[in-house]
Design a protein around this motif. Structure first.
Motif, mmCIF file in Angstrom:
data_model
loop_
_atom_site.group_PDB
_atom_site.id
_atom_site.type_symbol
_atom_site.label_atom_id
_atom_site.label_comp_id
_atom_site.label_asym_id
_atom_site.label_seq_id
_atom_site.Cartn_x
_atom_site.Cartn_y
_atom_site.Cartn_z
ATOM 1 N N GLU A 160 8.586 8.675 -15.058
ATOM 2 C CA GLU A 160 7.958 8.776 -16.377
ATOM 3 C C GLU A 160 8.126 7.489 -17.171
ATOM 4 O O GLU A 160 7.270 7.127 -17.982
ATOM 5 N N ALA A 161 9.219 6.778 -16.937
ATOM 6 C CA ALA A 161 9.464 5.527 -17.646
ATOM 7 C C ALA A 161 8.573 4.397 -17.139
ATOM 8 O O ALA A 161 8.269 3.457 -17.881
ATOM 9 N N PHE A 162 8.145 4.489 -15.864
ATOM 10 C CA PHE A 162 7.356 3.411 -15.271
ATOM 11 C C PHE A 162 6.136 3.977 -14.536
ATOM 12 O O PHE A 162 6.006 3.839 -13.318
ATOM 13 N N PRO A 163 5.222 4.593 -15.276
ATOM 14 C CA PRO A 163 4.048 5.195 -14.623
ATOM 15 C C PRO A 163 3.115 4.153 -14.015
ATOM 16 O O PRO A 163 2.332 4.469 -13.111
ATOM 17 N N GLY A 164 3.179 2.912 -14.481
ATOM 18 C CA GLY A 164 2.287 1.875 -13.982
ATOM 19 C C GLY A 164 2.727 1.233 -12.690
ATOM 20 O O GLY A 164 1.964 0.466 -12.083
ATOM 21 N N HIS A 165 3.942 1.512 -12.243
ATOM 22 C CA HIS A 165 4.423 0.955 -10.982
ATOM 23 C C HIS A 165 3.911 1.802 -9.811
ATOM 24 O O HIS A 165 4.089 3.022 -9.801
ATOM 25 N N GLU A 166 3.281 1.144 -8.840
ATOM 26 C CA GLU A 166 2.870 1.852 -7.640
ATOM 27 C C GLU A 166 4.111 2.131 -6.804
ATOM 28 O O GLU A 166 4.885 1.214 -6.513
ATOM 29 N N LYS A 167 4.285 3.372 -6.406
ATOM 30 C CA LYS A 167 5.510 3.786 -5.718
ATOM 31 C C LYS A 167 5.279 3.839 -4.205
ATOM 32 O O LYS A 167 4.293 4.397 -3.724
ATOM 33 N N TYR A 168 6.229 3.277 -3.459
ATOM 34 C CA TYR A 168 6.220 3.315 -2.001
ATOM 35 C C TYR A 168 7.491 4.022 -1.554
ATOM 36 O O TYR A 168 8.597 3.527 -1.786
ATOM 37 N N PHE A 169 7.315 5.173 -0.886
ATOM 38 C CA PHE A 169 8.447 6.006 -0.497
ATOM 39 C C PHE A 169 8.720 5.817 0.993
ATOM 40 O O PHE A 169 7.856 6.107 1.836
ATOM 41 N N PHE A 170 9.913 5.360 1.320
ATOM 42 C CA PHE A 170 10.263 5.083 2.711
ATOM 43 C C PHE A 170 10.853 6.332 3.345
ATOM 44 O O PHE A 170 11.908 6.819 2.939
ATOM 45 N N MET A 171 10.108 6.847 4.367
ATOM 46 C CA MET A 171 10.439 8.128 4.969
ATOM 47 C C MET A 171 10.236 8.040 6.484
ATOM 48 O O MET A 171 9.371 7.286 6.964
ATOM 49 N N LEU A 172 10.998 8.816 7.224
ATOM 50 C CA LEU A 172 10.854 8.833 8.679
ATOM 51 C C LEU A 172 9.456 9.270 9.100
ATOM 52 O O LEU A 172 8.916 8.791 10.110
ATOM 53 N N ASN A 173 8.859 10.187 8.350
ATOM 54 C CA ASN A 173 7.527 10.688 8.668
ATOM 55 C C ASN A 173 6.477 10.156 7.697
ATOM 56 O O ASN A 173 5.493 10.828 7.396
ATOM 57 N N GLY A 174 6.690 8.944 7.206
ATOM 58 C CA GLY A 174 5.729 8.342 6.287
ATOM 59 C C GLY A 174 4.355 8.221 6.908
ATOM 60 O O GLY A 174 4.201 8.024 8.117
ATOM 61 N N GLU A 175 3.324 8.316 6.093
ATOM 62 C CA GLU A 175 1.956 8.338 6.587
ATOM 63 C C GLU A 175 1.439 6.950 6.967
ATOM 64 O O GLU A 175 0.550 6.822 7.808
ATOM 65 N N THR A 176 1.979 5.896 6.340
ATOM 66 C CA THR A 176 1.497 4.535 6.590
ATOM 67 C C THR A 176 2.611 3.701 7.195
ATOM 68 O O THR A 176 3.719 3.674 6.654
ATOM 69 N N GLU A 177 2.324 3.021 8.309
ATOM 70 C CA GLU A 177 3.300 2.104 8.886
ATOM 71 C C GLU A 177 3.393 0.876 7.997
ATOM 72 O O GLU A 177 2.387 0.429 7.429
ATOM 73 N N ILE A 178 4.590 0.319 7.851
ATOM 74 C CA ILE A 178 4.804 -0.741 6.868
ATOM 75 C C ILE A 178 3.889 -1.941 7.117
ATOM 76 O O ILE A 178 3.451 -2.600 6.172
ATOM 77 N N GLY A 179 3.548 -2.203 8.362
ATOM 78 C CA GLY A 179 2.661 -3.312 8.660
ATOM 79 C C GLY A 179 1.226 -3.078 8.238
ATOM 80 O O GLY A 179 0.412 -4.013 8.233
ATOM 81 N N GLY A 180 0.894 -1.839 7.867
ATOM 82 C CA GLY A 180 -0.469 -1.519 7.460
ATOM 83 C C GLY A 180 -0.743 -1.735 5.983
ATOM 84 O O GLY A 180 -1.865 -1.470 5.511
ATOM 85 N N ILE A 181 0.241 -2.200 5.250
ATOM 86 C CA ILE A 181 0.037 -2.451 3.821
ATOM 87 C C ILE A 181 -0.558 -3.846 3.658
ATOM 88 O O ILE A 181 0.037 -4.845 4.058
ATOM 89 N N ALA A 182 -1.747 -3.909 3.070
ATOM 90 C CA ALA A 182 -2.476 -5.180 2.980
ATOM 91 C C ALA A 182 -2.050 -6.024 1.789
ATOM 92 O O ALA A 182 -2.111 -7.248 1.824
ATOM 93 N N GLY A 183 -1.653 -5.388 0.722
ATOM 94 C CA GLY A 183 -1.278 -6.130 -0.480
ATOM 95 C C GLY A 183 -0.615 -5.214 -1.486
ATOM 96 O O GLY A 183 -0.626 -3.992 -1.332
ATOM 97 N N VAL A 184 -0.036 -5.794 -2.518
ATOM 98 C CA VAL A 184 0.650 -5.020 -3.546
ATOM 99 C C VAL A 184 0.229 -5.522 -4.918
ATOM 100 O O VAL A 184 -0.255 -6.645 -5.074
ATOM 101 N N ARG A 185 0.394 -4.668 -5.905
ATOM 102 C CA ARG A 185 0.158 -5.090 -7.281
ATOM 103 C C ARG A 185 1.116 -6.218 -7.626
ATOM 104 O O ARG A 185 2.248 -6.250 -7.165
ATOM 105 N N ASP A 186 0.670 -7.112 -8.457
ATOM 106 C CA ASP A 186 1.481 -8.281 -8.798
ATOM 107 C C ASP A 186 2.709 -7.860 -9.595
ATOM 108 O O ASP A 186 2.687 -7.796 -10.816
ATOM 109 N N GLY A 187 3.772 -7.561 -8.869
ATOM 110 C CA GLY A 187 5.041 -7.225 -9.514
ATOM 111 C C GLY A 187 5.230 -5.765 -9.830
ATOM 112 O O GLY A 187 6.353 -5.273 -9.823
ATOM 113 N N LYS A 188 4.146 -5.023 -10.085
ATOM 114 C CA LYS A 188 4.302 -3.657 -10.572
ATOM 115 C C LYS A 188 4.296 -2.656 -9.418
ATOM 116 O O LYS A 188 3.352 -1.902 -9.222
#
Length: 240
Positions: A160-188
């Motif tokens: 609630e304090a940081f609704p503008g930050h895109e959240k990435y949750f690291f999980m054993l059964n995560g849906e996206t492999e880390i190498g599949g992330i193309a880019g991130v928001r600049d800092g947020k």
């Protein structure tokens, strides 16, 4: 002041060892309450703690009793007492979020890794290890004095304090492999990690992007500190 064995309700904590004490003095001189040297202290290389303190206008006192109280019989010869300072996280820089971390040593090592990959804002979700524990401070090798830390009573309070930050949750059964992330928001953005033993519950998949770190089938999971290193390095490269 009458110093006591560390408990999390105290308003101060201890930096144990030469490296954390020097980082405390260099980065947060306003938080320094006292610096002590053990009677057996000998400068091995470089400037001695007495020289460093003299240059900064600080007093370094030789005192064995405080080491018996604070150092827990470890081979510690330099000790700093510092005032805890409640932190606040930047609204525009990346965050690492540790949900219910169990081990103070792991938490400290993770703080050092975060700093190494330019994540300087860290949230700790209770219940969990004490970010100010001397074990955390020592394991961070003083990196804690470079980082803004804030403690939250729940993940929801943080989100609630940081609704503008895109959240990435690291999980054993995560849906996206880390190498599949193309880019991130600049800092947020925020990298969110679970407990050493249980990880993040499945419900976290509904809170944002769930990420997995691929590894061989001979192990069931990576150690948390290794996962933090892999994740922080990958996102460090994405920001370049």
């Amino acid at each position: 002041m009458q110093l006591k064995r560390y408990k999390n309700e105290l308003s101060y904590s201890y930096a144990l060892g030469m490296a954390p004490v020097v980082e405390l003095i260099d980065r947060c001189p306003g938080l320094v309450l006292a610096i002590y040297a053990h009677p057996d202290y000998r400068a091995e290389s470089g400037a001695s703690i007495f020289d460093i303190c003299e240059e900064r206008g600080l007093k370094c006192e030789t005192n064995q009793k405080i080491f018996n109280i604070a150092a827990n019989k470890e081979n510690i010869y330099v000790l700093g007492v510092f005032k805890k300072a409640g932190g606040s996280l930047s609204p525009v820089r990346p965050h690492a979020v540790f949900v219910n971390p169990a081990d103070a040593g792991n938490l400290g090592a993770n703080l050092r890794t975060c700093l190494g990959f330019d994540i300087r804002d860290v949230a700790v979700i209770r219940p969990g290890a004490d970010v100010y524990s001397p074990k955390t401070v020592r394991a961070s090798m003083g990196a804690i004095f470079h980082i803004n830390t804030a403690v939250y009573q729940s993940y929801y309070e943080y989100a609630e304090a940081f609704p503008g930050h895109e959240k990435y949750f690291f999980m054993l059964n995560g849906e996206t492999e880390i190498g599949g992330i193309a880019g991130v928001r600049d800092g947020k953005f925020a990298l969110v990690f679970g407990n050493e033993a249980t990880g993040l519950p499945d419900e976290y998949k509904s809170y944002g992007r769930s990420i997995r770190i691929a590894h061989g089938g001979e192990i069931d999971s990576l150690n948390l500190t290794v996962a933090v290193g892999v994740a922080a390095h990958a996102f460090y490269k994405l920001r370049r």
